[in-house]
Enzyme design. Structure first.
Site, short mmCIF file in Angstrom:
data_model
loop_
_atom_site.label_atom_id
_atom_site.label_comp_id
_atom_site.label_asym_id
_atom_site.label_seq_id
_atom_site.Cartn_x
_atom_site.Cartn_y
_atom_site.Cartn_z
N HIS A 278 99.31 53.86 -79.28
CA HIS A 278 99.55 52.48 -79.70
C HIS A 278 100.23 52.45 -81.07
CE1 HIS A 278 97.89 49.85 -76.69
NE2 HIS A 278 96.75 50.51 -76.64
N ASP B 185 103.80 45.80 -92.39
CA ASP B 185 103.82 47.25 -92.29
C ASP B 185 103.65 47.64 -90.82
OD1 ASP B 185 104.15 48.04 -94.97
OD2 ASP B 185 102.01 47.74 -95.38
N ASP C 64 102.81 52.72 -92.29
CA ASP C 64 104.04 53.48 -92.54
C ASP C 64 104.12 54.00 -93.97
OD1 ASP C 64 104.39 50.94 -93.59
OD2 ASP C 64 106.13 50.43 -92.36
N ASP C 65 103.65 53.22 -94.95
CA ASP C 65 103.68 53.69 -96.34
C ASP C 65 102.93 55.01 -96.48
OD1 ASP C 65 104.81 51.21 -96.64
OD2 ASP C 65 103.18 50.35 -97.81
N CYS D 221 104.87 51.12 -79.78
CA CYS D 221 105.39 49.81 -80.15
C CYS D 221 105.65 49.73 -81.66
CB CYS D 221 104.40 48.72 -79.76
SG CYS D 221 104.01 48.65 -77.99
N ASP E 226 109.58 54.79 -92.73
CA ASP E 226 110.17 54.24 -93.96
C ASP E 226 111.29 55.12 -94.52
OD1 ASP E 226 108.76 51.92 -93.98
OD2 ASP E 226 107.36 52.49 -95.56
#
Length: 347
Positions: free
Chosen positions: A158, A173, A189-190, A213, A220
Site C-alpha cells: 500500500h 507527503d 517520503d521525507d 498508490c 523526493d
C-alpha cells in the site's frame, strides 16, 4: 515447486527464483487495491538510530552469478499483503517473486539480499515488513556503500498520503504502509529520502521500483521525466528539475507505478502480461519486468515509454513515472549497474 524451494532454503541452499517466479501463485485470488485514505502524520524516523541498528545486519546471497570485480551488489525487497486485515492484498509478495526471478534471469550478481515479506514460507525471507524492520533495513541497504557499488530496492504494497509536515513544494507527503501501519504508522517520503540518500556517496548506482498508490515522488528526487504535450503524448521527452535542496550524490533512478494523485492497479491474472507468471500481481511490476526481460537495449526513456504503453494497451489508466538524482540522458541504454550519462543542458 514452492515446497521444494522452501526446503532448499531451509537446508542452506540457494533458491531457484526463476522457477518460482514463472510458476508462482497458481492458486492466488484476484485482488483490487482499496485506497487506505489520508493517514495521520507518523512519528519522524530517527535516522541516526536506524544506522546504529543496521550495523550488525546482514543479507544473504540469493543466487550464484558472475561478480562485478571490486563492486558490492546489495538489494532490498519488500512485499506486503496485510493478511487478515481490512487492508488485505493478494499479489504483493508475488511481485517480489517476479522481481527476484527477473534479476536472477538477467544475472545480476547480488552479494547480499534482504527480503521482507509477510507471506509464510517465502523462500529466503529475512523478516516481517514491520515499520522498524523496513527503516533499519533501508539503512542497511546503503550503509558502508562505496563508489562503484550497485544497490536495488523494490517495494510492493500500500501507498498512501498524509498531510505534509513542512515540505514547501507539496501539500501532502507520500507514504508507504508497513504491515503494522495501523499500530506503528506509515513511513513518509521525507524519511525515505533521508534514510536512503543522506549518507549515499558519489558514484553509487541505486535503482528503485515502487509498485504502490501515490508513488510518483515518493523518494523526493530532484529530477523527473516530462514529455511536452502531456504524459501520454508523443512530444519530446526530457528530464526536468522539480525540486531544489534535495540533491543526491549517488546515481539514483526510480520507476514508480503511478503519479502522486493516482492509484496503482493490480491484475487478476498476470499471465495476460506475457511475463510467464500467473496469479495476482501488480500491473506496474509485471510491465517493468516484462520490459527488462524482453528488451536488452532499451534506453531509459524507452523503458518508461514502453512500460506506459503496455499498461495503456491493457486498459490501465495509471501512468508510471521516472525520477532521478540527476538529469539522465534519456537516450542512454538502461543499465542496473552503470553510472548515468547526464544531460548537462539541464540544471
Amino acid at each position: 515447486m514452492c515446497s521444494l524451494i522452501t526446503q532448499l532454503c531451509d537446508a542452506g541452499q540457494l533458491a531457484d527464483y526463476v522457477g518460482l517466479g514463472w510458476l508462482n501463485a497458481v492458486s492466488s485470488q484476484p485482488y483490487l487495491v482499496q485506497a487506505l485514505g489520508l493517514q495521520p502524520p507518523p512519528r519522524r524516523v530517527d535516522v541516526d538510530a536506524a544506522f546504529r541498528d543496521a550495523k550488525g545486519l546482514h543479507g544473504h546471497q540469493p543466487w550464484v552469478a558472475t561478480p562485478l570485480p571490486g563492486q558490492t551488489v546489495r538489494a532490498l525487497f519488500i512485499g506486503i499483503n496485510y493478511y487478515g486485515t481490512s487492508a488485505a492484498l493478494s499479489g504483493c509478495c508475488n511481485d517480489v517473486k517476479q522481481m527476484l526471478a527477473t534479476l536472477q534471469k538477467k544475472g545480476l550478481p547480488i552479494n547480499e539480499a534482504v527480503i521482507l515479506v509477510d507471506e509464510d514460507n517465502f523462500p529466503g525471507r529475512t523478516d516481517q515488513p514491520t515499520r522498524d524492520n523496513i527503516v533499519r533495513y533501508m539503512a542497511w541497504l546503503v550503509k558502508d556503500a562505496k563508489p562503484g557499488d550497485v544497490l536495488f530496492f523494490h517495494y510492493s504494497g500500500h501507498g498512501t498520503q498524509c498531510k505534509s509536515r513542512g515540505d514547501s513544494d507539496e501539500k501532502y507527503d507520500q507514504c508507504i504502509a508497513p504491515v503494522d501501519f495501523q499500530k506503528s504508522g506509515c513511513i513518509v517520503d521525507d524519511d525515505i529520502h533521508k534514510l536512503l540518500f543522506s549518507r549515499l556517496p558519489e558514484k553509487v548506482r541505486l535503482t528503485a521500483v515502487f509498485d504502490c498508490c501515490h508513488s510518483g515522488s515518493i523518494m523526493d528526487l530532484p529530477f523527473t521525466y516530462v514529455c511536452s504535450g502531456g504524459e501520454q503524448a508523443s512530444g519530446t521527452p526530457h528530464m526536468k528539475r522539480i525540486r531544489e535542496g534535495n540533491d543526491v550524490l549517488g546515481d539514483v533512478m526510480m520507476i514508480s507505478g503511478c503519479a502522486d494523485e493516482q492509484t496503482s492497479a493490480d491484475v487478476k491474472n498476470t499471465a495476460t502480461f506475457g511475463t510467464g507468471s500467473t496469479g495476482a500481481g501488480g500491473a506496474a511490476t509485471q510491465c517493468i519486468t516484462c520490459m527488462l526481460m524482453n528488451n536488452q537495449s532499451l534506453s531509459y526513456g524507452k523503458l518508461l515509454i514502453e512500460t506506459r504503453d503496455m499498461l495503456k494497451r491493457k486498459g490501465f489508466k495509471q501512468v508510471p513515472q521516472l525520477s532521478a538524482s540527476k538529469a539522465i540522458d534519456l537516450d542512454q541504454t538502461f543499465s542496473l549497474t552503470e553510472m548515468f550519462s547526464v544531460d548537462r543542458s539541464i540544471q
